[in-house]
Design a protein around this motif. Structure first.
Motif, PDB file in Angstrom:
ATOM      1  N   UNK A 141       0.837  -1.217   0.000  1.00  0.00           N
ATOM      2  CA  UNK A 141       0.000   0.000   0.000  1.00  0.00           C
ATOM      3  C   UNK A 141       0.866   1.259   0.000  1.00  0.00           C
ATOM      4  N   UNK A 142       1.970   1.228  -0.729  1.00  0.00           N
ATOM      5  CA  UNK A 142       2.907   2.347  -0.736  1.00  0.00           C
ATOM      6  C   UNK A 142       2.263   3.589  -1.332  1.00  0.00           C
ATOM      7  N   UNK A 143       2.509   4.737  -0.689  1.00  0.00           N
ATOM      8  CA  UNK A 143       1.944   6.012  -1.137  1.00  0.00           C
ATOM      9  C   UNK A 143       3.034   7.074  -1.140  1.00  0.00           C
ATOM     10  N   UNK A 144       2.764   8.166  -1.855  1.00  0.00           N
ATOM     11  CA  UNK A 144       3.712   9.273  -1.932  1.00  0.00           C
ATOM     12  C   UNK A 144       4.057   9.772  -0.534  1.00  0.00           C
ATOM     13  N   UNK A 145       5.334  10.081  -0.336  1.00  0.00           N
ATOM     14  CA  UNK A 145       5.787  10.606   0.941  1.00  0.00           C
ATOM     15  C   UNK A 145       6.205   9.549   1.949  1.00  0.00           C
ATOM     16  N   UNK A 146       5.912   8.283   1.662  1.00  0.00           N
ATOM     17  CA  UNK A 146       6.308   7.218   2.584  1.00  0.00           C
ATOM     18  C   UNK A 146       7.760   6.804   2.335  1.00  0.00           C
ATOM     19  N   UNK A 147       8.297   6.074   3.301  1.00  0.00           N
ATOM     20  CA  UNK A 147       9.665   5.565   3.224  1.00  0.00           C
ATOM     21  C   UNK A 147       9.626   4.054   3.014  1.00  0.00           C
ATOM     22  N   UNK A 148      10.437   3.576   2.077  1.00  0.00           N
ATOM     23  CA  UNK A 148      10.473   2.147   1.788  1.00  0.00           C
ATOM     24  C   UNK A 148      11.920   1.667   1.770  1.00  0.00           C
ATOM     25  N   UNK A 149      12.150   0.526   2.408  1.00  0.00           N
ATOM     26  CA  UNK A 149      13.434  -0.166   2.343  1.00  0.00           C
ATOM     27  C   UNK A 149      13.279  -1.336   1.388  1.00  0.00           C
ATOM     28  N   UNK A 150      14.130  -1.401   0.372  1.00  0.00           N
ATOM     29  CA  UNK A 150      14.130  -2.526  -0.569  1.00  0.00           C
ATOM     30  C   UNK A 150      15.420  -3.294  -0.349  1.00  0.00           C
ATOM     31  N   UNK A 151      15.296  -4.445   0.299  1.00  0.00           N
ATOM     32  CA  UNK A 151      16.458  -5.252   0.676  1.00  0.00           C
ATOM     33  C   UNK A 151      16.735  -6.272  -0.419  1.00  0.00           C
ATOM     34  N   UNK A 152      17.934  -6.203  -0.998  1.00  0.00           N
ATOM     35  CA  UNK A 152      18.244  -7.047  -2.142  1.00  0.00           C
ATOM     36  C   UNK A 152      17.788  -6.401  -3.429  1.00  0.00           C
ATOM     37  N   UNK A 153      18.015  -5.089  -3.539  1.00  0.00           N
ATOM     38  CA  UNK A 153      17.476  -4.327  -4.671  1.00  0.00           C
ATOM     39  C   UNK A 153      18.279  -4.481  -5.951  1.00  0.00           C
ATOM     40  N   UNK A 154      19.429  -5.154  -5.886  1.00  0.00           N
ATOM     41  CA  UNK A 154      20.277  -5.240  -7.061  1.00  0.00           C
ATOM     42  C   UNK A 154      19.836  -6.245  -8.107  1.00  0.00           C
ATOM     43  N   UNK A 155      18.842  -7.075  -7.793  1.00  0.00           N
ATOM     44  CA  UNK A 155      18.369  -8.065  -8.754  1.00  0.00           C
ATOM     45  C   UNK A 155      17.298  -7.519  -9.676  1.00  0.00           C
ATOM     46  N   UNK A 161      11.492  -2.376  -8.648  1.00  0.00           N
ATOM     47  CA  UNK A 161      10.869  -1.862  -7.423  1.00  0.00           C
ATOM     48  C   UNK A 161      11.406  -0.478  -7.070  1.00  0.00           C
ATOM     49  N   UNK A 162      12.709  -0.270  -7.221  1.00  0.00           N
ATOM     50  CA  UNK A 162      13.282   1.045  -6.929  1.00  0.00           C
ATOM     51  C   UNK A 162      12.649   2.105  -7.829  1.00  0.00           C
ATOM     52  N   UNK A 163      12.563   1.816  -9.110  1.00  0.00           N
ATOM     53  CA  UNK A 163      12.002   2.791 -10.047  1.00  0.00           C
ATOM     54  C   UNK A 163      10.526   3.056  -9.771  1.00  0.00           C
ATOM     55  N   UNK A 164       9.751   1.999  -9.524  1.00  0.00           N
ATOM     56  CA  UNK A 164       8.319   2.159  -9.283  1.00  0.00           C
ATOM     57  C   UNK A 164       8.060   2.945  -8.007  1.00  0.00           C
ATOM     58  N   UNK A 165       8.839   2.670  -6.968  1.00  0.00           N
ATOM     59  CA  UNK A 165       8.660   3.387  -5.709  1.00  0.00           C
ATOM     60  C   UNK A 165       9.009   4.864  -5.858  1.00  0.00           C
ATOM     61  N   UNK A 166      10.087   5.151  -6.590  1.00  0.00           N
ATOM     62  CA  UNK A 166      10.447   6.548  -6.830  1.00  0.00           C
ATOM     63  C   UNK A 166       9.377   7.254  -7.665  1.00  0.00           C
ATOM     64  N   UNK A 172      13.258   6.174  -1.065  1.00  0.00           N
ATOM     65  CA  UNK A 172      13.698   4.791  -1.280  1.00  0.00           C
ATOM     66  C   UNK A 172      15.098   4.564  -0.727  1.00  0.00           C
ATOM     67  N   UNK A 173      15.202   3.565   0.152  1.00  0.00           N
ATOM     68  CA  UNK A 173      16.486   3.077   0.642  1.00  0.00           C
ATOM     69  C   UNK A 173      16.692   1.694   0.026  1.00  0.00           C
ATOM     70  N   UNK A 174      17.776   1.528  -0.719  1.00  0.00           N
ATOM     71  CA  UNK A 174      18.025   0.274  -1.425  1.00  0.00           C
ATOM     72  C   UNK A 174      19.311  -0.362  -0.934  1.00  0.00           C
ATOM     73  N   UNK A 175      19.281  -1.655  -0.693  1.00  0.00           N
ATOM     74  CA  UNK A 175      20.512  -2.370  -0.369  1.00  0.00           C
ATOM     75  C   UNK A 175      20.953  -3.155  -1.593  1.00  0.00           C
ATOM     76  N   UNK A 176      22.244  -3.113  -1.849  1.00  0.00           N
ATOM     77  CA  UNK A 176      22.807  -3.809  -3.004  1.00  0.00           C
ATOM     78  C   UNK A 176      24.301  -3.933  -2.800  1.00  0.00           C
ATOM     79  N   UNK A 177      24.917  -4.851  -3.525  1.00  0.00           N
ATOM     80  CA  UNK A 177      26.370  -4.956  -3.510  1.00  0.00           C
ATOM     81  C   UNK A 177      26.934  -3.943  -4.504  1.00  0.00           C
ATOM     82  N   UNK A 178      28.227  -3.638  -4.419  1.00  0.00           N
ATOM     83  CA  UNK A 178      28.804  -2.664  -5.353  1.00  0.00           C
ATOM     84  C   UNK A 178      28.590  -3.019  -6.820  1.00  0.00           C
ATOM     85  N   UNK A 179      28.577  -4.305  -7.153  1.00  0.00           N
ATOM     86  CA  UNK A 179      28.413  -4.676  -8.567  1.00  0.00           C
ATOM     87  C   UNK A 179      27.012  -4.392  -9.093  1.00  0.00           C
ATOM     88  N   UNK A 180      26.055  -4.153  -8.174  1.00  0.00           N
ATOM     89  CA  UNK A 180      24.685  -3.882  -8.594  1.00  0.00           C
ATOM     90  C   UNK A 180      24.318  -2.401  -8.493  1.00  0.00           C
TER      91      UNK A 180
END
Length: 277
Positions: A141-155, A161-166, A172-180
């Motif tokens: 139920x994500x809405x504008x102005x909310x905060x979302x953590x996407x864990x494993x966002x590099x796949x 998900x990062x693009x849609x949330x933005x 948007x807080x995204x976790x990823x390895x440097x290669x991603x």
């Protein structure tokens, strides 16, 4: 026609490239000449025999849940498409897949393909795009102005998900390895999970935590602690149940993606408007 099938469960070596009968569309079906399919983790799990309970398939089985191609023939009662139309779809999980020259699809799973990208590339959209969309909006139920953590966002799912949330106006807080890093560059914050614990990096509670990573059980459980009271944890690694915190009203939801042509059409529209890469 040619198809790739497996006659028994196992590793990639059980796949066979062989001749099969050209399928004939029945009522409500469309025959699609395949431009491309994709292979997702669920395809590998079905082939390995790990999904026989929730997704029973008939052997020999042709994998490939995603399809992009052109309409080749219409079954009785099919409307809305013409022969030659470019289409994309998420095929039934327990049916015959698109790793073949042609595949039958229920008309209700198909939508017009994006016009702004090569047709074959559109096969990378349905399953993972719908997973991201449903996780964020149907369940989170994500809405504008909310905060979302996407864990494993590099796949693949995380990149959408990062693009849609933005696009939805979320922080948007995204976790990823440097290669991603390239896949998550539009996030507001990027956490290198190889160097920093996720729970240490999230200093202000989030409304939604979306877990896409096969993390250790204790790491998954800890995600509930970074969610504000009344928030939600949505988890796609369904062999480990989503964590919750009843005392603070944090709900845990396990996501099983479903085919939805209407939602897929919205994603196609975002692609053609240049808002989804």
């Amino acid at each position: 026609m040619k198809a790739v099938r497996f006659h028994e469960y196992g590793g990639p070596e059980v796949l066979r490239y062989e001749d099969v009968e050209l399928p004939v569309p029945g009522p409500g079906q469309v025959r699609v000449r395949v431009a491309a399919t994709s292979f997702n983790s669920v395809d590998g799990n079905i082939r390995g025999g790990f999904m026989q309970g929730p997704i029973p398939v008939v052997l020999p089985h042709t994998p490939g849940l995603d399809v992009a191609g052109t309409v080749d023939a219409l079954g009785q009662g099919v409307t809305g498409f013409e022969v030659g139309d470019p289409v994309v779809g998420f095929l039934p999980m327990d049916g015959t897949g698109a790793a073949a020259e042609y595949v039958l699809a229920p008309v209700e799973v198909l939508t017009s393909a994006p016009r702004s990208i090569p047709l074959a590339e559109a096969a990378a959209l349905p399953v993972v795009g719908l997973t991201a969309y449903q996780a964020l909006f149907d369940h989170g139920k994500l809405a504008a102005g909310q905060r979302v953590l996407i864990n494993g966002a590099g796949g693949a799912v995380g990149g959408y998900a990062v693009q849609l949330a933005k696009n939805a106006g979320a922080y948007v807080i995204a976790t990823a390895s440097p290669r991603s890093a390239e896949a998550v560059k539009t996030a507001d914050e990027v956490v290198d999970h190889t160097a920093t614990a996720v729970t240490d990096a999230v200093t202000e509670p989030v409304d939604l935590a979306l877990n896409l990573a096969p993390v250790a059980p204790e790491q998954l459980a800890a995600l509930a602690g970074v969610v504000r009271p009344g928030g939600v944890v949505v988890n796609t690694t369904v062999w480990m149940p989503a964590p919750s915190d009843e005392g603070r009203g944090v709900r845990g939801i396990d996501l099983f993606v479903r085919s939805d042509a209407g939602q897929l059409a919205r994603l196609v529209g975002l692609v053609d408007r240049g808002e989804l890469r």
